[in-house]
Write a protein that holds these residues in place. Structure first.
Motif, short mmCIF file in Angstrom:
data_model
loop_
_atom_site.label_atom_id
_atom_site.label_comp_id
_atom_site.label_asym_id
_atom_site.label_seq_id
_atom_site.Cartn_x
_atom_site.Cartn_y
_atom_site.Cartn_z
N TRP B 84 0.95 -1.04 -0.29
CA TRP B 84 0.01 0.41 -0.33
C TRP B 84 0.96 1.43 0.12
CZ3 TRP B 84 -4.05 -2.05 -1.54
CH2 TRP B 84 -4.84 -2.96 -1.66
N GLN B 88 1.12 3.48 -3.04
CA GLN B 88 0.29 5.60 -2.72
C GLN B 88 1.66 6.56 -2.96
OE1 GLN B 88 -0.40 5.87 1.50
NE2 GLN B 88 -0.36 7.90 1.79
N GLY B 111 -12.49 11.49 -3.35
CA GLY B 111 -11.63 11.89 -2.13
C GLY B 111 -11.91 9.95 -2.20
N PHE B 112 -12.08 9.64 -2.85
CA PHE B 112 -12.14 8.11 -2.75
C PHE B 112 -10.93 7.33 -1.99
CE2 PHE B 112 -11.23 3.85 -4.25
CZ PHE B 112 -12.01 3.20 -4.02
N GLY B 113 -9.20 8.03 -3.09
CA GLY B 113 -8.10 7.74 -2.54
C GLY B 113 -7.91 8.07 -0.85
N GLU B 115 -9.75 9.14 1.33
CA GLU B 115 -10.60 7.73 2.39
C GLU B 115 -9.65 6.63 2.60
OE1 GLU B 115 -14.79 9.86 1.86
OE2 GLU B 115 -14.45 7.49 0.32
N ASN B 116 -9.41 5.68 1.30
CA ASN B 116 -9.11 4.36 1.28
C ASN B 116 -7.72 3.95 2.20
OD1 ASN B 116 -10.45 3.07 -0.03
ND2 ASN B 116 -10.00 3.62 -1.92
N ILE B 117 -7.16 5.35 2.62
CA ILE B 117 -5.49 5.35 2.88
C ILE B 117 -5.34 6.17 4.53
CG2 ILE B 117 -3.97 5.50 0.87
CD1 ILE B 117 -4.14 8.50 1.07
N GLY B 118 -7.41 6.40 4.77
CA GLY B 118 -7.61 6.82 6.09
C GLY B 118 -6.81 7.94 6.80
N VAL B 119 -7.01 8.71 5.30
CA VAL B 119 -7.23 10.15 5.53
C VAL B 119 -7.79 11.21 6.22
CG1 VAL B 119 -6.59 12.82 4.99
CG2 VAL B 119 -4.85 10.76 3.63
N PRO B 120 -7.39 11.75 7.75
CA PRO B 120 -8.79 11.94 8.52
C PRO B 120 -9.81 13.36 7.12
CG PRO B 120 -7.07 12.94 10.00
CD PRO B 120 -6.28 12.02 8.18
N THR B 121 -11.21 13.16 7.85
CA THR B 121 -11.67 13.87 6.97
C THR B 121 -11.50 15.66 6.49
OG1 THR B 121 -13.70 12.73 8.23
CG2 THR B 121 -15.21 14.08 7.58
N ILE B 124 -8.97 15.49 4.07
CA ILE B 124 -9.22 14.29 2.53
C ILE B 124 -10.01 16.45 1.89
CG2 ILE B 124 -11.61 14.03 1.79
CD1 ILE B 124 -11.13 11.56 4.06
N MET B 164 -3.76 11.40 -2.45
CA MET B 164 -3.02 10.56 -2.29
C MET B 164 -1.86 11.05 -2.05
SD MET B 164 -4.44 7.17 -4.20
CE MET B 164 -4.29 6.48 -3.31
N ARG C 225 -5.86 2.53 -6.36
CA ARG C 225 -5.58 3.72 -5.71
C ARG C 225 -6.03 3.36 -4.13
NH1 ARG C 225 -10.40 6.98 -8.48
NH2 ARG C 225 -9.99 8.56 -6.93
N CYS C 226 -5.25 2.23 -3.48
CA CYS C 226 -5.59 1.82 -2.53
C CYS C 226 -6.84 0.93 -1.93
CB CYS C 226 -4.62 2.69 -1.75
SG CYS C 226 -2.84 2.84 -2.33
N ARG C 228 -9.11 -1.73 0.01
CA ARG C 228 -8.93 -2.36 0.41
C ARG C 228 -9.60 -2.80 1.38
NH1 ARG C 228 -3.38 -0.72 3.74
NH2 ARG C 228 -3.79 1.88 2.64
N GLY C 232 -10.23 0.16 8.08
CA GLY C 232 -9.01 1.42 7.92
C GLY C 232 -9.46 2.53 7.72
N ARG C 233 -10.75 2.46 6.39
CA ARG C 233 -11.53 3.81 5.73
C ARG C 233 -11.32 4.86 6.58
NH1 ARG C 233 -15.24 3.80 1.60
NH2 ARG C 233 -13.70 4.97 -0.37
N THR C 234 -11.59 6.45 6.58
CA THR C 234 -11.81 7.04 6.80
C THR C 234 -13.09 7.50 5.30
OG1 THR C 234 -10.32 8.50 5.82
CG2 THR C 234 -9.94 8.18 8.35
N LYS C 235 -14.00 8.85 6.17
CA LYS C 235 -15.10 9.69 5.11
C LYS C 235 -14.98 10.59 5.49
CE LYS C 235 -17.94 5.49 5.15
NZ LYS C 235 -18.64 5.62 4.10
N MET C 236 -15.28 11.02 3.86
CA MET C 236 -14.95 12.48 3.30
C MET C 236 -16.56 13.18 3.91
SD MET C 236 -14.73 13.46 -0.62
CE MET C 236 -14.77 15.63 -1.78
#
Lengths: 282, 281, 267
Positions: B84, B88, B111-113, B115-121, B124, B164, C225-226, C228, C232-236
């Protein structure tokens, strides 16, 4: 024997406030045996125009005559029109569906109700015309390369023996050699069989070398309709609507401006080379 | 070591006939060595089927080499634990704009990418805004991707990768399905990323006019690197390119034809301006 | 023709309903549908229709746009009505040939027609004002407790949102392939059922191939785009209730109370 469009209009979404005039008062005559390039950017109406010519879309207003007959006449046989005016869509390889190449090409003539012998004869002939090697005839179309698939798809329309062949961006996504091969093949087809060909394209450079006449579409209207070099004289106006003349045109104009005695109407590299060489060695 | 390095990379796939018997082995990538510096604009050229797309998929671990090694920012792509991080670091944009947009609204897709790598809202939203601005699509953020032109969709895809914060973007024929105006838009956006944001760009294409501004060009044929050099060095070899099923810009071809007739011109002319200067007009 | 389907489509505009939390809209729609089947008299239906009217007004979606979507399901509606009309036993009203219309039949046919119409319009208000992503987000969050019993809530939600994203693309593709095959002399319209089914092959094979190719491409793009899975996902756009959402809940409950009391008990 020709295709005539008389004040053809086409409006999308007729009953909504978002109605768009996709074709705006189109008048064209397409005589037999011509090789025509239809140029315009996305949304200029060129694809809509193309679909009118074989009756897939019906004009909101105006008439179309094929070989003297009104195609909107009640008794007019649309199926016959579709066999006489062949239409190859963009990325035509996406419509292949049969188990092998040969059977796929047979689909068109079979729909015309011909007997088996004639169907196969036509399919064979069409595949030869697009230059597909014999050993591929019984392969699955999905195992072929992109360029080969496209040839098969074009053969599928050719097998209906159309008098007019319309191709929408037949070179999209192909590499430079693949593009030259397909265009060369189409040109050969036109000179050998005298078929009328309409080539829809974004690119002036692609068509400049091959066609006798260019129709430039913009906002649903015919903007220019003339032989290539005359159309390219308007290179500044073409730019304004998001199109461009071939690079050669720009080169020739730039040279002329610098005082070199060249003919700015040269449209191909061959012509340009000759012109510049002559001017430089004089 | 550069941002991307490959050493003797080979990728083979086995062709099977209808009954599943092995028919033969195809080497799609054959002994490729690359070393790409951070911040470079690299173009990989090649005809359809030359192996350029297969190679591209190695650069962010979508494919793993049969032999040899690929390093992305020092990470070996065979190392599963880094998967990952690798993706990234090296983002990827594909050919068909419709098949890579996931969101129903432009901003949601970008925003999808993150979100997947766990960036805070909150971050994002910042990233989405800056990425959309970088490709000039910010005013379309509330639009549905279905209503955009091909060039605009592809710019949204680029923004989606950019959000990302990759060090490198690999673009696999991003303009092959676009019209000339869309192509120009996308190339302009890509050049902007490289010039302004300093992102390393690896552009895979078969349109010659798109590579003029590259720092370095690799030409692939039959899975191998057949040529490499600056655009000028590459375009000097008109015959060789034609043999590789490629083309040169009209101006280069014209200069080459005149050269053949005995007019004195330097090799590899790329622009009209250069041409006129060389003719001393 | 295929573009006329408005069910499941999103209509972009700014309104209270558009801003509302999808969970409110989901829950509200569900309760509304339940209420339609609990109501037993026409005064109750009037209240239900009024409530829906107000909601439509608030949504700022043109009523005409909603009605357009109804056209495609009118057949379904007709069949249901006819079944009810002729097949309900009870006191005879008129007999035409072998078909008998009963008082009860007429009654249930009319109320069925009203119910279905309100139901369809009611649920399309939800889809018209909620982006599919938002909707699936709402579902995912509402169904989160199910995760304990190993229901793949996130995966289901993701699949739904992807399906919704690709519907218009595949419809357009269908249109294109159809035209291309018609240009090759294919005939999709005449002949008996068997012949027509056979004529679909040249349409369906390319369509499936294209759908698989798209699925493959999309999976690759998502991995690149990672993506998985949900962990561990965050939300926009994380969901959290606002004041207006609580007000909306109260309004729905009030409607329910009034509607059911009037619709079942008072008359």
């Amino acid at each position: 024997m020709s295709l005539i469009l008389d004040h053809v209009n086409y409006v999308y979404g007729d009953d909504t406030p978002l109605a768009v005039k996709a074709l705006d008062d189109i008048c064209l005559t397409i005589p037999d045996g011509q090789f025509i390039g239809i140029i315009g950017h996305t949304g200029s109406g060129k694809s809509t125009l193309m679909q009118h010519l074989n009756g897939l879309l019906k004009a909101s207003d105006g008439s179309i005559y094929f070989n003297g007959e009104d195609i909107y006449d009640k008794d007019y046989d649309m199926k016959k029109l579709r066999s006489k005016v062949g239409l190859v869509f963009q990325y035509p390889e996406h419509q292949l569906f049969e188990v092998d190449v040969f059977t796929d090409v047979c689909f068109g003539p079979k729909n015309l109700g011909l007997d088996q012998r004639e169907v196969e004869l036509r399919a064979y002939d069409a595949l030869r015309k697009v230059g597909l090697p014999d050993e591929l005839f019984y392969q699955s179309p999905f195992d072929l390369s992109g360029g080969q698939k496209r040839r098969v798809a074009i053969a599928g329309v050719l097998a209906m023996k159309p008098e007019v062949l319309i191709l929408d961006e037949p070179t999209a996504g192909l590499d430079p050699r693949g593009r030259d091969e397909i265009l060369g093949q189409i040109k050969k087809l036109q000179t050998e069989t005298g078929m009328t060909i309409l080539l829809v394209s974004h690119s002036m450079e692609d068509v400049a070398e091959y066609v006798d006449r260019i129709i430039v579409m913009n906002k649903g209207k015919v903007m220019y309709d003339d032989e290539p070099k005359k159309v390219f004289r308007h290179y500044k106006e073409l730019e304004e609507v998001g199109l461009a003349a071939p690079q050669v045109t720009y080169i020739m104009h730039a040279l002329k401006e610098k005082g070199l005695n060249v003919d700015v109407d040269a449209t191909t590299i061959e012509e340009a080379t000759r012109q510049i060489y002559k001017a430089l060695t004089e | 070591m550069g941002i991307i390095k490959t050493k003797n990379v080979v990728y083979e796939y086995i062709r099977r006939d209808e009954d599943g018997n092995v028919e033969g082995i195809t080497k799609a990538v054959d002994d490729v060595n690359l070393d790409i510096n951070q911040g470079d604009f690299i173009a990989i050229l090649g005809h359809n089927g030359s192996g350029k797309s297969t190679l591209a998929k190695h650069l962010n671990a979508i494919l793993n080499p049969t032999e040899g090694t690929v390093w992305v920012d020092g990470m070996d792509t065979n190392d599963e634990s880094q998967l990952w991080n690798i993706r990234q670091t090296a983002g990827m944009v594909f050919q068909n704009p419709d098949n890579q947009i996931i969101g129903q609204v432009v901003e949601e897709d970008v925003g999808f990418g993150p979100e997947n790598i766990g960036v805070p809202t909150k971050e994002i939203w910042e990233r989405v805004e800056e990425s959309l601005r970088a490709v000039g699509m910010y005013q379309f953020r509330k639009h549905s991707p279905n209503k955009l032109s091909g060039g605009q969709k592809q710019r949204v895809s680029i923004a989606g990768v950019l959000a990302m914060h990759p060090k490198c973007i690999v673009l696999d024929e991003p303009t092959a399905m676009l019209d000339p105006n869309g192509r120009k838009e996308v190339i302009r956006a890509i050049r902007g990323l490289n010039d302004v944001e300093g992102v390393t760009v690896i552009l895979i294409t078969h349109y010659m006019e798109e590579i003029i501004h590259a720092d370095k060009v690799f030409v692939m044929d039959q899975g191998k690197i057949a040529m490499e050099g600056t655009p000028r060095e590459i375009f000097s070899q008109v015959e060789k390119l034609k043999n590789l099923r490629l083309d040169v810009p009209q101006i280069t071809l014209l200069a080459y034809e005149l050269q053949k007739k005995g007019i004195l011109l330097p090799d590899g002319i790329l622009t009209i301006k250069e041409f006129i200067q060389a003719l001393h007009l | 023709m295929l573009r006329d389907i408005t069910i499941g489509q999103y209509y972009q505009t700014e309104s209270v309903l558009h801003k509302m939390d999808p969970r409110v809209k989901l829950g509200g729609t569900l309760l509304y549908i339940i209420s339609l089947f609990l109501i037993k008299n026409f005064v109750g239906y009037i209240i239900a229709a009024l409530f829906l009217g107000i909601v439509i007004k608030l949504s700022k979606v043109p009523f005409k746009f909603m009605i357009k979507g109804m056209k495609t399901i009118i057949l379904l509606l007709m069949i249901t009505v006819l079944f009810n009309l002729f097949l309900t036993p009870g006191e005879e009203l008129v007999t035409v040939w072998k078909l008998t219309i009963t008082v009860e039949g007429l009654r249930s046919a009319v109320s069925m027609a009203i119910r279905l119409t309100l139901l369809i319009i009611g649920s399309s208000v939800m889809t018209l004002t909620t982006t599919p992503n938002n909707l699936t987000d709402g579902m995912e969050k509402m169904m989160r407790p199910l995760k304990v019993i190993k229901v793949p809530v996130h995966e289901v939600a993701m699949m739904m949102s992807i399906a919704l994203r690709f519907i218009p693309i595949l419809l357009e593709e269908t249109d294109k392939i159809m035209k291309a095959q018609i240009a090759r002399g294919a005939d999709f319209e005449s002949g008996n059922l068997l012949k027509r089914a056979k004529a679909m092959v040249p349409l369906l094979v390319p369509l499936f191939i294209s759908a698989f190719r798209r699925a493959n491409d999309l999976a690759m793009a998502m991995e690149a785009r990672c993506y998985r899975g949900g962990d561990g996902r965050t939300k926009m756009k994380p969901l959290c209730y606002q004041k207006r959402d609580y007000i909306a809940y109260i309004c729905i409950l009030l409607y329910l109370a009034v509607g059911i009391t009037v619709g079942r008990i008072l008359f």
